[in-house]
Design an enzyme around this catalytic site. Structure first.
Site, PDB file in Angstrom:
ATOM      1  N   SER B  64       0.811  -1.230   0.000  1.00 53.21           N
ATOM      2  CA  SER B  64       0.000   0.000   0.000  1.00 53.21           C
ATOM      3  C   SER B  64       0.849   1.289   0.000  1.00 53.21           C
ATOM      4  CB  SER B  64      -1.081   0.022   1.054  1.00 53.21           C
ATOM      5  OG  SER B  64      -2.073  -0.944   0.704  1.00 53.21           O
ATOM      6  N   HIS B  69       3.695  14.622   5.538  1.00 52.26           N
ATOM      7  CA  HIS B  69       3.512  16.057   5.287  1.00 52.26           C
ATOM      8  C   HIS B  69       4.241  16.792   6.391  1.00 52.26           C
ATOM      9  CE1 HIS B  69       0.494  15.248   2.311  1.00 52.26           C
ATOM     10  NE2 HIS B  69      -0.092  14.432   3.161  1.00 52.26           N
ATOM     11  N   CYS B  84      -1.751  -3.551   3.854  1.00 51.80           N
ATOM     12  CA  CYS B  84      -2.658  -4.693   3.862  1.00 51.80           C
ATOM     13  C   CYS B  84      -1.851  -5.937   4.224  1.00 51.80           C
ATOM     14  CB  CYS B  84      -3.385  -4.844   2.538  1.00 51.80           C
ATOM     15  SG  CYS B  84      -2.363  -4.750   1.087  1.00 51.80           S
TER      16      CYS B  84
END
Lengths: 124, 124
Positions: B64, B69, B84
């Site tokens: 995934s 940020h 996952c």
């Protein structure tokens, strides 16, 4: 919402079109268009199709990012929209995505990221 | 954790090194290495430096993605790891990132994404 550096909407899209969820190009187009629909400015995008199923994709916008992970075999997609500032309408982007994925039912939650100052929030 | 298609760890890193938070190349290296430390396989990465401050970056892994940020002016970074399967150790990746960002304090929460079957979860 609390005063924070970022806001993040997390959506669960169930009962989607499995065909679209496995179509890398369509998903990239949908995610970029959803960012524009929300008032964001796409900067770069990166989408990857996994074998045998599923797509992961990210659109970096000048206000942070959108991401999608799809499980076509379960007709399910997880979508996150992370934004800073108050100009982006995350829910409008989610509505656009929901329609394009033909999602039968869904849930969206929104959380605040980077709450720096409790005092400032108390005074609102 | 519930039986679900995905797991997502969301970290708030406060009091980080502002210099590192504004260094696109270092952050890309840190995020790729953190994925490997967690047992994940990086596929592609995309990092963008904003003007005047801040970096947004994503590493797509075969399980995934990771995203970061940064707000160097507030010494704050938001990091998400979406995986996952059960083989990836999200917390190990977060520990690696915390050390490299020199975060003074932090919080991590983990959520389940794509809970398809309540019955299956009840029977655990």
């Amino acid at each position: 919402m609390a005063k924070s550096l970022g806001r993040q909407a997390l959506a669960e899209f169930f009962n989607c079109s499995s065909q679209i969820l496995d179509d890398r190009e369509s998903l990239e187009h949908i995610m970029i268009k959803s960012a524009e629909a929300a008032g964001a400015f796409p900067v770069k995008s990166l989408f990857h199709k996994f074998s045998p199923h599923g797509v992961t994709g990210v659109v970096i916008i000048s206000e942070s990012h959108l991401s999608i992970h799809t499980w076509p075999e379960y007709s399910y997609a997880a979508v996150d929209i992370f934004t800073c500032g108050n100009t982006i309408d995350n829910i409008r982007a989610m509505e656009y995505i929901k329609d394009k994925l033909s999602s039968g039912y869904y849930s969206i939650m929104e959380i605040s990221r980077g709450i720096l100052n409790i005092e400032e929030n108390k005074l609102r």
